[in-house]
Scaffold this motif. Structure first.
Motif, PDB file in Angstrom:
ATOM      1  N   HIS A  73       1.088 -16.166  -3.404  1.00  0.00           N
ATOM      2  CA  HIS A  73       0.419 -16.300  -3.682  1.00  0.00           C
ATOM      3  C   HIS A  73      -1.152 -17.089  -4.079  1.00  0.00           C
ATOM      4  O   HIS A  73      -1.219 -17.971  -3.928  1.00  0.00           O
ATOM      5  CB  HIS A  73       1.309 -17.689  -4.300  1.00  0.00           C
ATOM      6  CG  HIS A  73       2.589 -17.218  -4.545  1.00  0.00           C
ATOM      7  ND1 HIS A  73       2.963 -16.537  -5.473  1.00  0.00           N
ATOM      8  CD2 HIS A  73       3.528 -17.441  -3.671  1.00  0.00           C
ATOM      9  CE1 HIS A  73       4.636 -16.460  -5.620  1.00  0.00           C
ATOM     10  NE2 HIS A  73       5.067 -16.916  -4.088  1.00  0.00           N
ATOM     11  N   ALA A  74      -1.758 -16.131  -2.627  1.00  0.00           N
ATOM     12  CA  ALA A  74      -3.220 -16.156  -2.966  1.00  0.00           C
ATOM     13  C   ALA A  74      -3.589 -14.956  -2.247  1.00  0.00           C
ATOM     14  O   ALA A  74      -4.610 -14.435  -1.271  1.00  0.00           O
ATOM     15  CB  ALA A  74      -3.286 -16.990  -1.336  1.00  0.00           C
ATOM     16  N   HIS A  75      -3.078 -13.613  -3.059  1.00  0.00           N
ATOM     17  CA  HIS A  75      -3.744 -12.554  -2.718  1.00  0.00           C
ATOM     18  C   HIS A  75      -5.097 -12.758  -3.236  1.00  0.00           C
ATOM     19  O   HIS A  75      -6.155 -11.707  -2.395  1.00  0.00           O
ATOM     20  CB  HIS A  75      -2.893 -11.225  -3.737  1.00  0.00           C
ATOM     21  CG  HIS A  75      -3.859 -11.483  -4.991  1.00  0.00           C
ATOM     22  ND1 HIS A  75      -4.375 -11.639  -5.821  1.00  0.00           N
ATOM     23  CD2 HIS A  75      -2.593 -12.371  -5.576  1.00  0.00           C
ATOM     24  CE1 HIS A  75      -4.348 -11.996  -6.546  1.00  0.00           C
ATOM     25  NE2 HIS A  75      -3.530 -12.399  -7.376  1.00  0.00           N
ATOM     26  N   GLN A  76      -6.788 -13.607  -3.230  1.00  0.00           N
ATOM     27  CA  GLN A  76      -7.610 -13.149  -3.410  1.00  0.00           C
ATOM     28  C   GLN A  76      -8.494 -11.902  -4.411  1.00  0.00           C
ATOM     29  O   GLN A  76      -9.252 -11.666  -3.824  1.00  0.00           O
ATOM     30  CB  GLN A  76      -8.439 -13.323  -1.719  1.00  0.00           C
ATOM     31  CG  GLN A  76      -7.717 -14.926  -1.384  1.00  0.00           C
ATOM     32  CD  GLN A  76      -8.697 -15.079   0.409  1.00  0.00           C
ATOM     33  OE1 GLN A  76      -8.281 -13.567   0.906  1.00  0.00           O
ATOM     34  NE2 GLN A  76      -9.456 -15.884  -0.031  1.00  0.00           N
ATOM     35  N   GLY A  77      -7.139 -11.842  -5.110  1.00  0.00           N
ATOM     36  CA  GLY A  77      -7.688 -10.565  -5.959  1.00  0.00           C
ATOM     37  C   GLY A  77      -7.861  -9.360  -5.403  1.00  0.00           C
ATOM     38  O   GLY A  77      -8.215  -8.776  -5.468  1.00  0.00           O
ATOM     39  N   VAL A  78      -7.873  -8.726  -3.842  1.00  0.00           N
ATOM     40  CA  VAL A  78      -7.163  -8.006  -3.974  1.00  0.00           C
ATOM     41  C   VAL A  78      -5.326  -7.123  -2.724  1.00  0.00           C
ATOM     42  O   VAL A  78      -5.014  -8.343  -2.134  1.00  0.00           O
ATOM     43  CB  VAL A  78      -8.288  -7.625  -2.230  1.00  0.00           C
ATOM     44  CG1 VAL A  78      -7.701  -8.313  -1.388  1.00  0.00           C
ATOM     45  CG2 VAL A  78      -8.158  -5.916  -2.113  1.00  0.00           C
ATOM     46  N   ILE A  79      -5.092  -6.622  -2.954  1.00  0.00           N
ATOM     47  CA  ILE A  79      -3.610  -5.684  -2.494  1.00  0.00           C
ATOM     48  C   ILE A  79      -3.544  -4.982  -1.857  1.00  0.00           C
ATOM     49  O   ILE A  79      -4.434  -3.269  -2.309  1.00  0.00           O
ATOM     50  CB  ILE A  79      -2.284  -6.391  -2.562  1.00  0.00           C
ATOM     51  CG1 ILE A  79      -2.806  -7.992  -3.047  1.00  0.00           C
ATOM     52  CG2 ILE A  79      -1.543  -6.027  -2.479  1.00  0.00           C
ATOM     53  CD1 ILE A  79      -1.312  -8.356  -4.578  1.00  0.00           C
ATOM     54  N   ALA A  80      -3.071  -4.078  -0.392  1.00  0.00           N
ATOM     55  CA  ALA A  80      -3.397  -2.601  -0.351  1.00  0.00           C
ATOM     56  C   ALA A  80      -1.969  -2.693   0.103  1.00  0.00           C
ATOM     57  O   ALA A  80      -1.614  -3.289   0.422  1.00  0.00           O
ATOM     58  CB  ALA A  80      -3.993  -2.789   1.402  1.00  0.00           C
ATOM     59  N   VAL A  81      -1.364  -1.357  -0.351  1.00  0.00           N
ATOM     60  CA  VAL A  81      -0.833  -0.246  -0.187  1.00  0.00           C
ATOM     61  C   VAL A  81      -0.263   0.056   0.907  1.00  0.00           C
ATOM     62  O   VAL A  81      -1.835   1.271   0.969  1.00  0.00           O
ATOM     63  CB  VAL A  81       0.030  -0.043  -1.367  1.00  0.00           C
ATOM     64  CG1 VAL A  81       1.683   0.644  -0.454  1.00  0.00           C
ATOM     65  CG2 VAL A  81       0.198  -1.045  -2.191  1.00  0.00           C
ATOM     66  N   ALA A  82       0.015   0.104   2.274  1.00  0.00           N
ATOM     67  CA  ALA A  82      -0.112   0.303   3.385  1.00  0.00           C
ATOM     68  C   ALA A  82       0.944   1.596   4.035  1.00  0.00           C
ATOM     69  O   ALA A  82       2.280   0.603   4.261  1.00  0.00           O
ATOM     70  CB  ALA A  82      -1.286   0.058   4.859  1.00  0.00           C
ATOM     71  N   ALA A  83       0.187   2.533   5.300  1.00  0.00           N
ATOM     72  CA  ALA A  83       1.864   2.738   5.902  1.00  0.00           C
ATOM     73  C   ALA A  83       1.833   1.107   6.830  1.00  0.00           C
ATOM     74  O   ALA A  83       1.385   0.280   7.517  1.00  0.00           O
ATOM     75  CB  ALA A  83       1.400   3.632   6.886  1.00  0.00           C
TER      76      ALA A  83
END
Length: 266
Positions: A73-83
């Motif tokens: 709930h604090a992603h700061q406008g960015v989320i990565a989908v990683a291995a």
């Protein structure tokens, strides 16, 4: 779309995503919040640029999708989908210490279940130069999005070994010359009078119960942190930080100042 909140392939927050890109971790896609404010944000622009240079797909999306994906709930406008981050073996931790020409400095977390505590421990471990962290496969926080975010990206740089049995792992560490220092309020040795300059593993007990009985019995020494207030304990991550920085202080010192605990009788 519903998202699992304990996924190990999501990295949230600007620092965490930047460190994942720096570390070379495999990233499939990065979601960035779109909008005028976000487009003008230099940090998000930097992330987008680095991602594209690395061949990572960048998707602009609205914050509602990011909010739905987010566990922190604090992603700061960015989320990565990683291995999914790979865990290592105890051998790897020893190799890292040997490669630096240093005595092993390890942290063992005895069922630390709060991901924010675990993330904070990883962050401190990276800052003090510990060679790795050991966790059990069961009843312990793993490296999830919440841990990545709380660690401010340190989880990308700290080797984490996940073992089936902590007591067996401790016995192996002992066989390889590592001294085991458990932390307990009733510990017989005060932190400030304990020599922590050699090959060692600090054991951090769980948030509620502290160290388990078998883990405690397998420790070479029980160390206590001096207390002068009305409370008699610190939270797990704070206690770990105090202990780790004392190890760093002693290792940076010229070799004096701490009373040597006898190693006889292991």
């Amino acid at each position: 779309m519903a998202y699992e909140k304990d996924r190990e392939d999501l990295i949230e927050g600007r620092n965490a995503v930047i460190e994942a890109l720096r570390s070379g971790r495999g990233i499939d896609k990065i979601y960035l919040a779109r909008g005028e404010a976000e487009a003008a944000d230099k940090t998000l622009g930097h992330i987008a640029s680095r991602a594209r240079d690395a061949g990572v797909v960048v998707v602009r999306t609205d914050r509602r999708k990011l909010d739905a994906m987010s566990a922190t709930h604090a992603h700061q406008g960015v989320i990565a989908v990683a291995a999914v981050k790979e865990y290592c073996t105890l051998d790897t931790l020893f190799d890292l210490a040997e490669g630096k020409g240093e005595a092993p400095f390890l942290i063992l977390c005895d069922e630390i279940s709060d991901p924010r505590n675990f993330g904070a421990i990883l962050r401190t471990a990276e800052c003090v130069g510990a060679h790795g962290v050991i966790i059990p496969k069961r009843r312990s926080a793993g490296i999830t999005g919440v841990v990545e975010k709380t660690s401010a990206g340190a989880a990308e740089h700290v080797a984490v070994a996940r073992v089936a049995n902590l007591s067996a792992a401790i016995r192996e560490l002992k066989e390889r010359g590592v001294w085991i220092y458990g932390t307990a309020a009733s510990g017989a040795h005060s932190l400030w009078q304990t020599d922590l300059s050699g090959p060692l593993c600090l054991v951090i007990g769980s948030e509620g119960e502290g160290m388990g009985r078998l883990v405690r019995e397998n420790c070479d020494f029980l160390v206590s942190i001096p207390m002068r207030g009305r409370l008699d304990s610190l939270n797990a991550a704070t206690a770990a930080g105090v202990l780790m920085y004392e190890v760093l202080r002693q290792r940076m010192a010229s070799g004096g100042g701490a009373e040597k605990i006898s190693a006889e009788g292991r």
